[in-house]
Write a protein that holds these residues in place. Structure first.
Motif, mmCIF file in Angstrom:
data_model
loop_
_atom_site.group_PDB
_atom_site.id
_atom_site.type_symbol
_atom_site.label_atom_id
_atom_site.label_comp_id
_atom_site.label_asym_id
_atom_site.label_seq_id
_atom_site.Cartn_x
_atom_site.Cartn_y
_atom_site.Cartn_z
ATOM 1 N N ASP A 181 0.825 -1.209 0.000
ATOM 2 C CA ASP A 181 0.000 0.000 0.000
ATOM 3 C C ASP A 181 0.858 1.257 0.000
ATOM 4 N N ASP A 203 0.125 1.196 -4.406
ATOM 5 C CA ASP A 203 -1.212 0.908 -3.901
ATOM 6 C C ASP A 203 -2.258 0.997 -5.011
ATOM 7 N N GLU A 237 -0.369 -3.105 -7.705
ATOM 8 C CA GLU A 237 -1.494 -3.968 -7.319
ATOM 9 C C GLU A 237 -2.802 -3.354 -7.794
HETATM 10 MG MG MG Z 1 -4.731 -2.592 0.560
#
Ligand code: MG
Ligand code: C2E
Ligand code: MG
Ligand code: MG
Length: 289
Positions: A181, A203, A237
């Protein structure tokens, strides 16, 4: 706490607070039961390189609640952290990771994959964390260099010296560290260079609108450049579309995780996908959860 109610208000009873406390207590009781009845399942999501080839996977915890069905970790992890139940729950995830890695090392199609495990602050601070993980590697025969622990900026702030000390000991076993993150917390760049990290994770909140929001694009670019400067791997991600992937690749990010390559699925599903040795076809992964 009553003290925090403020000098001007005297609150004897706050129904909303009462309900929140009840709900939390109920969840805590259910979590204890869940642990005892083994209702947790570890799911898994692939990570790929710029050739769409699997390079690793992240383990993601799921709770099969007897009445409510799947409960998301976003709901139960915070309570598990507050109550300390995250320590035994997290230990199960680490056990699963080590068991799988020990099997994978005998399989040519799987032996180079890394497995990433989310670790919470409370778990990492727990006095026996390093010793237990070292013991687990030894007992299972899992290769340390294939294991990656995902930590967050906020958990580092609490006791940075202890965290670095833990990290260094685990690094000696070959274990890697990803900063999860990244960009959403309060990391100081001065801390960042002291940490024995191996990877930054961009993130998903920056990935989501990376094509439309110049601020998100600028942050993503900054994280990629920072990773290159510090000689760290970088992975994005929450990658859902080809366009996001192409944009991130243009910025210099060569590793991806997200629905584009598959939703979190059972570990067996991921093993089967990665075990073919073939590149993954993007957006083919309409698996479960
Ligand atoms: Mg997360
Ligand atoms: P995280 O570690 O940042 O995990 C990524 C989250 O993004 C996962 O949510 C994953 O299912 C979701 N995700 C992956 N690809 C995409 C995508 O393309 N689009 C969107 N919208 N979402 C995507 P999940 O599984 O609900 O987990 C939420 C968080 O719960 C995790 O965030 C992590 O912080 C925590 N968590 C999960 N498993 C564990 C665990 O075993 N231990 C601890 N301490 N925390 C865990
Ligand atoms: Mg994670
Ligand atoms: Mg994350």
């Amino acid at each position: 706490r009553a003290k925090n109610a403020g000098r001007n208000t005297v609150r004897f009873y706050d129904p909303e607070l009462h309900r929140a406390v009840e709900a939390r207590f109920q969840l805590e009781t259910e979590l204890r039961e869940a642990l005892r009845r083994d209702e947790f399942e570890v799911h898994c999501q692939l990570q790929v390189n710029s050739d769409d080839r699997p390079v690793g996977a992240e383990l993601l915890l799921r709770w099969a609640h007897p009445e409510r069905g799947w409960v998301s970790p976003g709901e139960f992890i915070p309570v598990a952290e507050q109550t300390g139940l995250i320590v035994p729950i997290g230990q199960r995830v680490l056990e699963e990771a080590c068991r799988r890695l020990a099997q994978w090392k005998h399989d040519p199609a799987l032996r180079d994959l890394t497995l990433s495990v989310n670790v919470s602050a409370r778990q990492f601070r727990h006095g026996t964390f390093v010793a237990e993980l070292a013991g687990l590697l030894e007992a299972t025969g899992a290769p340390g260099p294939r294991l990656k622990l995902e930590i967050t900026e906020s958990m580092l702030l609490e006791d940075i010296d202890h965290a670095i000390d833990n990290m260094q000991q685990l690094r000696e076993l070959g274990i890697g560290f990803a900063l999860d993150d990244f960009g959403t917390g309060y990391s100081s760049l001065a801390y960042l260079k002291q940490l024995p990290l191996s990877q930054l994770k961009i993130d998903q909140s920056f990935v989501r609108d990376v094509l439309d929001d110049p601020n998100d694009a600028a942050i993503a670019e900054m994280v990629v450049n920072l990773a290159h400067t510090l000689r760290l791997d970088v992975i994005a991600e929450g990658v859902e579309t080809e366009d996001q992937r192409a944009f991130l690749m243009h910025l210099g990010c060569w590793h991806f995780q997200g629905f584009l390559y598959g939703r979190p699925a059972t570990i067996e599903t991921v093993e089967a996908l990665a075990g073919t040795g073939e590149p993954l076809a993007p957006a083919s992964g309409e698996n479960d959860s």
